[in-house]
Design a protein around this motif. Structure first.
Motif, PDB file in Angstrom:
ATOM      1  N   ILE A 141     -22.363  42.883 -59.829  1.00 34.58           N
ATOM      2  CA  ILE A 141     -21.660  41.828 -59.107  1.00 34.58           C
ATOM      3  C   ILE A 141     -22.468  40.544 -59.216  1.00 34.58           C
ATOM      4  O   ILE A 141     -23.662  40.524 -58.899  1.00 34.58           O
ATOM      5  N   VAL A 142     -21.817  39.499 -59.675  1.00 44.15           N
ATOM      6  CA  VAL A 142     -22.445  38.190 -59.727  1.00 44.15           C
ATOM      7  C   VAL A 142     -22.180  37.471 -58.409  1.00 44.15           C
ATOM      8  O   VAL A 142     -21.034  37.395 -57.959  1.00 44.15           O
ATOM      9  N   SER A 143     -23.237  36.977 -57.790  1.00 50.37           N
ATOM     10  CA  SER A 143     -23.123  36.369 -56.469  1.00 50.37           C
ATOM     11  C   SER A 143     -23.772  34.992 -56.452  1.00 50.37           C
ATOM     12  O   SER A 143     -24.794  34.762 -57.108  1.00 50.37           O
ATOM     13  N   SER A 144     -23.176  34.098 -55.660  1.00 50.80           N
ATOM     14  CA  SER A 144     -23.766  32.771 -55.465  1.00 50.80           C
ATOM     15  C   SER A 144     -24.430  32.644 -54.108  1.00 50.80           C
ATOM     16  O   SER A 144     -24.834  31.543 -53.718  1.00 50.80           O
ATOM     17  N   SER A 145     -24.568  33.745 -53.386  1.00 50.26           N
ATOM     18  CA  SER A 145     -25.143  33.688 -52.034  1.00 50.26           C
ATOM     19  C   SER A 145     -26.587  33.215 -52.094  1.00 50.26           C
ATOM     20  O   SER A 145     -27.428  33.841 -52.754  1.00 50.26           O
ATOM     21  N   PRO A 146     -26.920  32.140 -51.384  1.00 53.16           N
ATOM     22  CA  PRO A 146     -28.289  31.628 -51.438  1.00 53.16           C
ATOM     23  C   PRO A 146     -29.317  32.553 -50.800  1.00 53.16           C
ATOM     24  O   PRO A 146     -30.509  32.441 -51.087  1.00 53.16           O
ATOM     25  N   ASN A 147     -28.866  33.477 -49.944  1.00 57.90           N
ATOM     26  CA  ASN A 147     -29.798  34.415 -49.298  1.00 57.90           C
ATOM     27  C   ASN A 147     -29.834  35.772 -49.991  1.00 57.90           C
ATOM     28  O   ASN A 147     -30.312  36.752 -49.413  1.00 57.90           O
ATOM     29  N   MET A 148     -29.340  35.834 -51.234  1.00 51.41           N
ATOM     30  CA  MET A 148     -29.315  37.112 -51.943  1.00 51.41           C
ATOM     31  C   MET A 148     -30.738  37.607 -52.191  1.00 51.41           C
ATOM     32  O   MET A 148     -31.633  36.837 -52.533  1.00 51.41           O
ATOM     33  N   GLN A 149     -30.936  38.908 -52.004  1.00 50.48           N
ATOM     34  CA  GLN A 149     -32.240  39.513 -52.217  1.00 50.48           C
ATOM     35  C   GLN A 149     -32.077  41.009 -52.425  1.00 50.48           C
ATOM     36  O   GLN A 149     -31.039  41.587 -52.087  1.00 50.48           O
ATOM     37  N   GLU A 150     -33.079  41.637 -52.974  1.00 46.35           N
ATOM     38  CA  GLU A 150     -33.045  43.084 -53.158  1.00 46.35           C
ATOM     39  C   GLU A 150     -33.285  43.785 -51.829  1.00 46.35           C
ATOM     40  O   GLU A 150     -33.951  43.265 -50.934  1.00 46.35           O
ATOM     41  N   GLY A 151     -32.703  44.994 -51.710  1.00 41.89           N
ATOM     42  CA  GLY A 151     -32.991  45.841 -50.559  1.00 41.89           C
ATOM     43  C   GLY A 151     -32.190  45.545 -49.317  1.00 41.89           C
ATOM     44  O   GLY A 151     -32.563  46.006 -48.223  1.00 41.89           O
ATOM     45  N   LEU A 174     -18.296  35.404 -64.788  1.00 44.32           N
ATOM     46  CA  LEU A 174     -18.857  34.153 -64.301  1.00 44.32           C
ATOM     47  C   LEU A 174     -19.912  33.690 -65.284  1.00 44.32           C
ATOM     48  O   LEU A 174     -20.968  34.307 -65.411  1.00 44.32           O
ATOM     49  N   LYS A 175     -19.567  32.643 -66.026  1.00 46.03           N
ATOM     50  CA  LYS A 175     -20.450  32.112 -67.072  1.00 46.03           C
ATOM     51  C   LYS A 175     -20.875  33.230 -68.042  1.00 46.03           C
ATOM     52  O   LYS A 175     -22.053  33.444 -68.305  1.00 46.03           O
ATOM     53  N   ASP A 176     -19.862  33.972 -68.526  1.00 51.06           N
ATOM     54  CA  ASP A 176     -20.022  34.998 -69.568  1.00 51.06           C
ATOM     55  C   ASP A 176     -20.681  36.281 -69.084  1.00 51.06           C
ATOM     56  O   ASP A 176     -21.037  37.137 -69.902  1.00 51.06           O
ATOM     57  N   VAL A 177     -20.827  36.472 -67.778  1.00 47.95           N
ATOM     58  CA  VAL A 177     -21.387  37.718 -67.253  1.00 47.95           C
ATOM     59  C   VAL A 177     -20.317  38.416 -66.417  1.00 47.95           C
ATOM     60  O   VAL A 177     -19.722  37.811 -65.520  1.00 47.95           O
TER      61      VAL A 177
END
Length: 224
Positions: A141-151, A174-177
């Motif tokens: 999943i491609v995300s634009s969330s500024p708080n995205m992080q692992e875990g 989204l931009k070829d992904v």
């Protein structure tokens, strides 16, 4: 490169909606993504919508309250009961169509877990995530969330989901992904008191990966 990722191809989905004031006594049924030139065929009160290869991707069922009278109490997205689906399928078959409504559709808003993420090679504000949604099944999943992080635990709108604003989630690029789903914010889910700004809704640890997202339970997530 991510591993063990499930690529979305054909998927089991059904979205049904009803709005008597806007369009009359018509049930709108979406069974698949509209691609290319769409055609239609009307038999009686039922219109079958087909994509360019002839596959039925939806129905418009007119005078639907004659089949299931309780539908008139609904507005917006409708979750059909087993009995309603049986009655509608009888009407579909009687009208001469052989594509029935599915009796079971898996939940589409689910609790996910962001296993890994990396920056998008063509964007400074997009992230490519590998997000688990159930028993080892992961989605890119491609995300634009500024708080995205692992875990973190998040709400995933899987392919075939209708968002509260009426948007339907389809496989996309989204931009070829490739992106097979959407990681949602509290604002997009219309949760009471959710911040009016971008950012994934990060769920407490008490939420279980793969379980359907409980909108009623979530009403208190942003209580002070």
């Amino acid at each position: 490169m991510f591993t063990n990722r499930i690529k979305i191809g054909a998927f089991n989905m059904m979205i049904t909606s009803y709005n008597f004031k806007q369009i009359g006594d018509v049930l709108i049924v979406v069974l698949g993504q509209d691609k290319g030139i769409q055609t239609s065929k009307k038999n009686g009160n039922i219109v079958a919508l087909k994509n360019e290869d002839g596959k039925i991707i939806g129905y418009n069922i007119f005078n639907v309250s004659s089949i299931t009278p309780e539908i008139k109490n609904q507005n917006g997205q409708v979750i059909l009961s087993d009995n309603q689906i049986d009655k509608l399928n009888e009407a579909i078959v009687s009208a001469g169509f052989d594509t029935k409504l599915p009796s079971k559709v898996s939940p589409k808003f689910v609790v996910g877990f962001v296993k890994s993420m990396k920056e998008h090679p063509k964007s400074s504000h997009l992230y490519i995530t590998e997000t688990e949604v159930e028993d080892g099944k992961t989605l890119q999943i491609v995300s634009s969330s500024p708080n995205m992080q692992e875990g973190i635990k998040v709400v995933v709108a899987e392919v075939g989901t209708m968002m509260p604003n009426g948007l339907i989630i389809w496989p996309s690029e989204l931009k070829d992904v490739e992106s097979d789903g959407m990681i949602c914010s509290g604002r997009e889910l219309k949760i009471p008191n959710a911040p009016d700004r971008p950012g994934a809704l990060i769920l407490p640890d008490s939420y279980k990966i793969g379980e359907p997202f409980d909108f009623d339970k979530a009403k208190t997530l942003f209580d002070e």
